[in-house]
Design a protein around this motif. Structure first.
Motif, PDB file in Angstrom:
ATOM      1  N   TYR A 129      84.126 -59.383 -19.317  1.00 25.04           N
ATOM      2  CA  TYR A 129      85.343 -60.041 -19.829  1.00 25.04           C
ATOM      3  C   TYR A 129      86.167 -60.670 -18.703  1.00 25.04           C
ATOM      4  O   TYR A 129      87.229 -61.232 -18.942  1.00 25.04           O
ATOM      5  N   ASN A 130      85.695 -60.566 -17.466  1.00 30.15           N
ATOM      6  CA  ASN A 130      86.436 -61.100 -16.320  1.00 30.15           C
ATOM      7  C   ASN A 130      86.253 -62.607 -16.181  1.00 30.15           C
ATOM      8  O   ASN A 130      85.267 -63.175 -16.642  1.00 30.15           O
ATOM      9  N   ASP A 179      77.014 -72.384 -20.936  1.00 26.33           N
ATOM     10  CA  ASP A 179      78.348 -71.893 -20.607  1.00 26.33           C
ATOM     11  C   ASP A 179      79.185 -71.502 -21.820  1.00 26.33           C
ATOM     12  O   ASP A 179      80.266 -70.929 -21.663  1.00 26.33           O
ATOM     13  N   ASP A 180      78.693 -71.805 -23.021  1.00 26.72           N
ATOM     14  CA  ASP A 180      79.501 -71.529 -24.225  1.00 26.72           C
ATOM     15  C   ASP A 180      78.862 -70.478 -25.126  1.00 26.72           C
ATOM     16  O   ASP A 180      79.149 -70.394 -26.312  1.00 26.72           O
ATOM     17  N   VAL A 181      77.995 -69.653 -24.550  1.00 26.74           N
ATOM     18  CA  VAL A 181      77.229 -68.693 -25.364  1.00 26.74           C
ATOM     19  C   VAL A 181      78.072 -67.503 -25.824  1.00 26.74           C
ATOM     20  O   VAL A 181      78.019 -67.094 -26.981  1.00 26.74           O
ATOM     21  N   MET A 182      78.868 -66.967 -24.919  1.00 25.70           N
ATOM     22  CA  MET A 182      79.524 -65.673 -25.161  1.00 25.70           C
ATOM     23  C   MET A 182      81.014 -65.776 -24.872  1.00 25.70           C
ATOM     24  O   MET A 182      81.435 -66.098 -23.766  1.00 25.70           O
ATOM     25  N   MET A 183      81.831 -65.527 -25.905  1.00 29.57           N
ATOM     26  CA  MET A 183      83.281 -65.610 -25.744  1.00 29.57           C
ATOM     27  C   MET A 183      83.929 -64.266 -26.058  1.00 29.57           C
ATOM     28  O   MET A 183      83.673 -63.668 -27.099  1.00 29.57           O
ATOM     29  N   ILE A 184      84.723 -63.790 -25.105  1.00 32.12           N
ATOM     30  CA  ILE A 184      85.494 -62.573 -25.307  1.00 32.12           C
ATOM     31  C   ILE A 184      86.930 -62.989 -25.591  1.00 32.12           C
ATOM     32  O   ILE A 184      87.575 -63.608 -24.736  1.00 32.12           O
ATOM     33  N   PRO A 185      87.445 -62.690 -26.782  1.00 37.44           N
ATOM     34  CA  PRO A 185      88.822 -63.086 -27.105  1.00 37.44           C
ATOM     35  C   PRO A 185      89.828 -62.453 -26.151  1.00 37.44           C
ATOM     36  O   PRO A 185      89.528 -61.490 -25.441  1.00 37.44           O
ATOM     37  N   ALA A 186      91.018 -63.010 -26.141  1.00 39.34           N
ATOM     38  CA  ALA A 186      92.088 -62.482 -25.298  1.00 39.34           C
ATOM     39  C   ALA A 186      92.364 -61.026 -25.650  1.00 39.34           C
ATOM     40  O   ALA A 186      92.229 -60.608 -26.799  1.00 39.34           O
ATOM     41  N   ARG A 215      75.971 -61.191 -17.586  1.00 33.53           N
ATOM     42  CA  ARG A 215      77.168 -60.648 -18.240  1.00 33.53           C
ATOM     43  C   ARG A 215      76.830 -60.465 -19.720  1.00 33.53           C
ATOM     44  O   ARG A 215      76.354 -61.376 -20.389  1.00 33.53           O
ATOM     45  N   TYR A 216      77.053 -59.245 -20.208  1.00 28.33           N
ATOM     46  CA  TYR A 216      76.601 -58.946 -21.569  1.00 28.33           C
ATOM     47  C   TYR A 216      77.327 -57.729 -22.103  1.00 28.33           C
ATOM     48  O   TYR A 216      77.687 -56.815 -21.350  1.00 28.33           O
ATOM     49  N   THR A 217      77.533 -57.719 -23.400  1.00 27.99           N
ATOM     50  CA  THR A 217      77.979 -56.525 -24.096  1.00 27.99           C
ATOM     51  C   THR A 217      77.326 -56.481 -25.467  1.00 27.99           C
ATOM     52  O   THR A 217      77.151 -57.519 -26.114  1.00 27.99           O
ATOM     53  N   ALA A 218      76.936 -55.288 -25.894  1.00 25.91           N
ATOM     54  CA  ALA A 218      76.324 -55.118 -27.208  1.00 25.91           C
ATOM     55  C   ALA A 218      77.362 -54.757 -28.264  1.00 25.91           C
ATOM     56  O   ALA A 218      77.006 -54.516 -29.415  1.00 25.91           O
ATOM     57  N   ARG A 219      78.614 -54.729 -27.871  1.00 28.94           N
ATOM     58  CA  ARG A 219      79.638 -54.340 -28.838  1.00 28.94           C
ATOM     59  C   ARG A 219      79.697 -55.366 -29.973  1.00 28.94           C
ATOM     60  O   ARG A 219      79.381 -56.548 -29.789  1.00 28.94           O
ATOM     61  N   GLN A 220      80.112 -54.918 -31.125  1.00 22.58           N
ATOM     62  CA  GLN A 220      80.127 -55.758 -32.316  1.00 22.58           C
ATOM     63  C   GLN A 220      81.490 -56.391 -32.576  1.00 22.58           C
ATOM     64  O   GLN A 220      81.583 -57.477 -33.158  1.00 22.58           O
ATOM     65  N   ARG A 221      82.550 -55.726 -32.138  1.00 24.05           N
ATOM     66  CA  ARG A 221      83.897 -56.221 -32.405  1.00 24.05           C
ATOM     67  C   ARG A 221      84.444 -56.972 -31.190  1.00 24.05           C
ATOM     68  O   ARG A 221      84.053 -56.724 -30.055  1.00 24.05           O
ATOM     69  N   ASN A 222      85.371 -57.886 -31.462  1.00 20.60           N
ATOM     70  CA  ASN A 222      86.074 -58.611 -30.403  1.00 20.60           C
ATOM     71  C   ASN A 222      85.125 -59.352 -29.459  1.00 20.60           C
ATOM     72  O   ASN A 222      85.303 -59.351 -28.243  1.00 20.60           O
ATOM     73  N   ILE A 223      84.113 -59.963 -30.021  1.00 23.32           N
ATOM     74  CA  ILE A 223      83.198 -60.813 -29.257  1.00 23.32           C
ATOM     75  C   ILE A 223      82.696 -61.914 -30.178  1.00 23.32           C
ATOM     76  O   ILE A 223      82.434 -61.674 -31.364  1.00 23.32           O
ATOM     77  N   VAL A 224      82.609 -63.127 -29.656  1.00 27.02           N
ATOM     78  CA  VAL A 224      82.166 -64.262 -30.456  1.00 27.02           C
ATOM     79  C   VAL A 224      80.955 -64.886 -29.786  1.00 27.02           C
ATOM     80  O   VAL A 224      81.041 -65.390 -28.659  1.00 27.02           O
ATOM     81  N   TRP A 225      79.808 -64.845 -30.485  1.00 28.65           N
ATOM     82  CA  TRP A 225      78.585 -65.441 -29.970  1.00 28.65           C
ATOM     83  C   TRP A 225      78.396 -66.834 -30.568  1.00 28.65           C
ATOM     84  O   TRP A 225      78.770 -67.091 -31.705  1.00 28.65           O
ATOM     85  N   LYS A 226      77.810 -67.726 -29.806  1.00 32.39           N
ATOM     86  CA  LYS A 226      77.530 -69.078 -30.268  1.00 32.39           C
ATOM     87  C   LYS A 226      76.634 -69.017 -31.498  1.00 32.39           C
ATOM     88  O   LYS A 226      75.619 -68.322 -31.512  1.00 32.39           O
ATOM     89  N   GLN A 227      77.019 -69.738 -32.538  1.00 37.08           N
ATOM     90  CA  GLN A 227      76.260 -69.740 -33.778  1.00 37.08           C
ATOM     91  C   GLN A 227      75.123 -70.755 -33.694  1.00 37.08           C
ATOM     92  O   GLN A 227      75.167 -71.853 -34.233  1.00 37.08           O
TER      93      GLN A 227
END
Length: 267
Positions: A129-130, A179-186, A215-227
């Motif tokens: 998330y950094n 560069d737009d694959v994985m987004m961690i919300p604020a 950089r990766y997380t398997a968490r399900q909440r508060n993460i937006v993956w490219k559709q």
């Protein structure tokens, strides 16, 4: 030649063969005994670096003696060149984080985060998330006292994850390097923004070292993956890998043991 670029097929095959040749089969093969962690000798440093260069991680074992845990962490890190510490919001004033169950005593904001509870941690790399300027390239995790129950860690070398994904479908690598694959919300607590949203790739090549990073997380909440179908297929295959790859290491740290790594996948 850069083996991590899809166009460099010959360089990749040579690197892949070298990487997988005599790759350790269990965590016990990664353990290096240290006589005095405060004052490493040349062959100990060489052994730590050699093991880490193969698997991107090494487990050390030392006698605690009269040294407290933080002194060992600070000294070992300094001797191994880990001297730029990330001042995350849950770290102590010395920028070292005490990973323990603080939920029982309601220790401020730490209660919001899984590492400071007795709940299991899902697969991740540290600092996913950094911002780019605060990327975590390596970390040292030292055990002062083991958990009374549980506490086993699993680890997977990101370079192995890359190989398994690329061998399955090179398009997976291409998709996960966008560069737009994985987004961690604020991150917001009580209406106050602690950290802005961060968007970036899963795999990337570090500019200075030219090393492959993840950089990766398997968490399900508060993460937006490219559709995107290829991205979703790649993530599904990565989840399969993390459910039980033969290249995975499992280990429960005992007092006086620790892990030094190039930010490998862990849970």
């Amino acid at each position: 030649m850069q083996p991590y670029l899809l166009k460099e097929k010959q360089a990749y095959e040579a690197w892949r063969e070298q990487k997988l040749n005599n790759y350790p089969k269990c965590a016990d093969e990664l353990i290096i005994e240290l006589n005095n962690p405060i004052n490493l000798v040349g062959n100990e440093i060489k052994a730590l670096e050699s093991t880490c260069s193969k698997t991107n991680m090494v487990i050390y074992r030392c006698n605690l003696g009269e040294h407290d845990g933080k002194l060992i962490v600070i000294s070992l890190a300094d001797q191994l060149g880990l001297n730029q510490l990330d001042a995350n919001i849950c770290a102590d004033e010395d920028r070292i984080s005490a990973i323990q169950d603080t939920a029982q005593n309601m220790a401020g904001q730490k209660i919001h985060y899984i590492p400071y509870t007795n709940k299991p941690l899902n697969w991740h790399t540290d600092g996913y998330y950094n911002s780019d300027e605060q990327r975590i390239h390596a970390f040292l995790m030292h055990c002062v006292r083991p958990a009374s129950s549980g506490g086993e860690n699993s680890y997977l070398d990101p370079e192995i994850a890359y190989i398994l994904l690329r061998d399955e479908n090179p398009d997976y690598i291409s998709a996960l390097m966008h560069d737009d694959v994985m987004m961690i919300p604020a991150n917001e607590i009580d209406g106050k923004q602690i950290r802005p949203a961060q968007t970036g790739p899963v795999f990337f090549i570090e500019t200075n070292s030219q090393a492959l990073c993840m950089r990766y997380t398997a968490r399900q909440r508060n993460i937006v993956w490219k559709q995107d179908k290829t991205v979703q297929d790649a993530l599904a295959f990565l989840c399969e890998i993390l459910q039980g790859s033969p290249y995975m290491f499992r280990y429960s740290l005992n007092a006086g043991e620790g892990v030094v790594c190039n930010n490998v996948l862990h849970n």
